[in-house]
Design a protein around this motif. Structure first.
Motif, short mmCIF file in Angstrom:
data_model
loop_
_atom_site.label_atom_id
_atom_site.label_comp_id
_atom_site.label_asym_id
_atom_site.label_seq_id
_atom_site.Cartn_x
_atom_site.Cartn_y
_atom_site.Cartn_z
N ALA A 220 -30.96 64.32 -6.96
CA ALA A 220 -29.90 63.75 -7.78
C ALA A 220 -28.51 64.00 -7.22
O ALA A 220 -27.53 63.57 -7.79
CB ALA A 220 -29.98 64.31 -9.20
N ILE A 221 -28.40 64.69 -6.09
CA ILE A 221 -27.08 65.06 -5.57
C ILE A 221 -26.69 64.10 -4.45
O ILE A 221 -27.42 63.93 -3.48
CB ILE A 221 -27.10 66.51 -5.06
N THR A 222 -25.53 63.47 -4.60
CA THR A 222 -25.08 62.47 -3.63
C THR A 222 -23.60 62.64 -3.33
O THR A 222 -22.85 63.26 -4.09
CB THR A 222 -25.31 61.04 -4.17
N ILE A 223 -23.20 62.04 -2.22
CA ILE A 223 -21.78 61.94 -1.88
C ILE A 223 -21.22 60.73 -2.63
O ILE A 223 -21.80 59.64 -2.59
CB ILE A 223 -21.60 61.73 -0.36
N LEU A 224 -20.10 60.92 -3.31
CA LEU A 224 -19.51 59.81 -4.06
C LEU A 224 -18.99 58.75 -3.09
O LEU A 224 -18.21 59.06 -2.19
CB LEU A 224 -18.39 60.31 -4.95
#
Length: 468
Positions: free
Chosen positions: A36-40
């Motif tokens: 669920a962790i991404t670069i905006l």
């Protein structure tokens, strides 16, 4: 939409963080940690993290930050346009965020500039320093579970962009938490008008010793990146001289059996070592488990290649347990009547109750090694079962090994018998001699040995051949 979010551009950030452009355009999600962790990458994503900041900093903590927009319930700052923002989302909802800013770009933000003024770095060093700020979590358990993942992804991004040090400020109550990750407090801290008392913490991204000593959550990220980019270790001389045909010449029945082993009835992840690459993996595992923390190295341990192999490996059968191509266990079988090289096997052979004329029917088991972790321990049974099978089909009657006193009880449950003789090895310490009668089914049955099914399968196969 907030003015900062409206002017956001991934290309602008990527010019400052070159490695990010490819990562973001591949829609990269955090590798192996939290999906669920991404670069905006969009202004909409930045707006979501701004809303989370407003909810936690302004509404909950009542902090009157100048750039908070009460009409749009959004808290973004101009420095966000020159920073990398990471967001943890669950079903489209932003529940955690973190900002990374290069120190050389932090002059425009009064809070980040004040933090840098309390660090030991000079402006000349700022290209190698990243400032971590605006770590924000929603009020939920699932948000707190994202802390490790979002910090690990920040660590990965910093390393891949050539950063050497990470700096952050935190409330004194959180200092012990960050110290467990490898951060080191610096100075006496300082006081912010809005945030209150803050401690300065610094992380050396390239210092593996510190990460290892604290069992940092960043250690696995560091090892993955340095393994991928690091130079190939020096080839061990024994690895280069290895040939499966040479081993098969001394163990004739192995040539066919070894090449067909993946059809075995036991474990597909256990196989005979047939290539120099496999032997090297075993050597690296031996070195890791035996000598990583021990300064007293065996003469055959090679620190330059981080490999521990002995000349006898070239004439022995090595069995390897692998999980997804990673070597997690190994064991070596050597003939007792071979011209043994190395003190360890010679010393073991001198303590067995057999005459030299019987050595042709005795196999020496040595270098049983398992990696740390449950999946490695689960390979112990199939590993020793395959060693038993190989010894049986090669015509041996007895297997001999030495082990530490703590493991005697375990091997007794398998059918091994403790010999009265024990001895001290310079490198391994106190050792107990264990003997296994490979042909005594009654003894195996009496202890419900794990070798019993192998014995019965071998006996059934032989009886079928006789009837045929």
């Amino acid at each position: 939409m907030d003015d900062v979010a409206g002017t956001f551009s991934l290309d602008q950030v990527a010019r400052i963080w070159p490695v990010l452009k490819n990562d973001a355009k591949r829609k990269r999600r955090i590798w192996t940690i939290k999906r669920a962790i991404t670069i905006l990458k969009t202004s909409e994503g930045l707006t979501k993290i701004g809303a989370l900041r407003y909810s936690m900093y302004i509404e909950q903590d009542k902090k009157p930050y100048a750039h908070a927009d009460s009409s749009k319930r959004c808290f973004l700052e101009p420095i966000d346009l020159r920073s990398v923002n990471l967001a943890a989302t669950v079903r489209g909802e932003c529940i955690a965020g973190l900002r990374l800013t290069k120190a050389c770009d932090a002059f425009d933000d009064e809070y980040l500039f004040r933090l840098l003024s309390h660090t030991p770095f000079s402006p000349a060093d700022y290209d190698k320093v990243v400032v971590c700020s605006r770590l924000v979590l929603a009020n939920s358990v699932r948000a707190r579970l994202q802390i490790s993942g979002i910090l690990q992804e920040a660590f990965r991004i910093s390393l891949t962009n050539g950063i050497d040090y990470a700096v952050l400020s935190a409330r004194p109550a959180l200092v012990p938490l960050y110290k467990k990750m490898g951060f080191i407090p610096f100075g006496e801290g300082y006081r912010e008008k809005i945030a209150g008392d803050l401690s300065v913490l610094i992380l050396d991204l390239r210092n593996r010793e510190v990460l290892s000593s604290t069992r940092s959550i960043f250690l696995r990220v560091y090892d993955a990146l340095t393994f991928r980019k690091g130079p190939e270790p020096k080839m061990n001389a024994i690895v280069g001289a290895f040939s499966f045909d040479r081993a098969a010449a001394g163990w004739p029945i192995l040539k066919d059996e070894g090449r067909k082993f993946h059809a075995s009835m036991f474990k597909y992840s256990v196989s005979l070592v047939k290539t120099s690459q496999d032997l090297r993996k075993i050597g690296e595992l031996r070195y890791l488990m035996n000598f990583k923390t021990d300064t007293k190295l065996s003469p055959y341990a090679d620190p330059s290649s981080r490999c521990f192999l002995e000349p006898i490996d070239l004439d022995s059968v090595n069995i390897v347990a692998t999980v997804r191509t990673k070597c997690v266990g190994g064991v070596r079988l050597s003939k007792a009547n071979d011209p043994l090289q190395g003190d360890s096997l010679l010393r073991l052979r001198s303590h067995i109750p057999f005459a030299p004329s019987d050595y042709g029917k005795i196999v020496l088991c040595s270098q049983l090694v398992l990696a740390k972790g449950i999946r490695a321990r689960l390979q112990l049974v199939p590993l020793v079962q395959e060693a038993f099978r190989v010894a049986m089909i090669s015509g041996f009657n007895y297997a001999v090994m030495s082990t530490k006193p703590a493991y005697v009880r375990l091997f007794k449950k398998m059918g091994w018998i403790q010999h009265s003789d024990s001895y001290h090895d310079e490198f391994a310490g106190d050792l107990v001699v264990m003997i296994l009668n490979l042909r005594n089914r009654e003894a195996l049955s009496a202890v419900r040995s794990i070798f019993l099914r192998v014995f019965d399968a071998f006996a059934f196969r032989n009886s079928s051949k006789v009837r045929a």
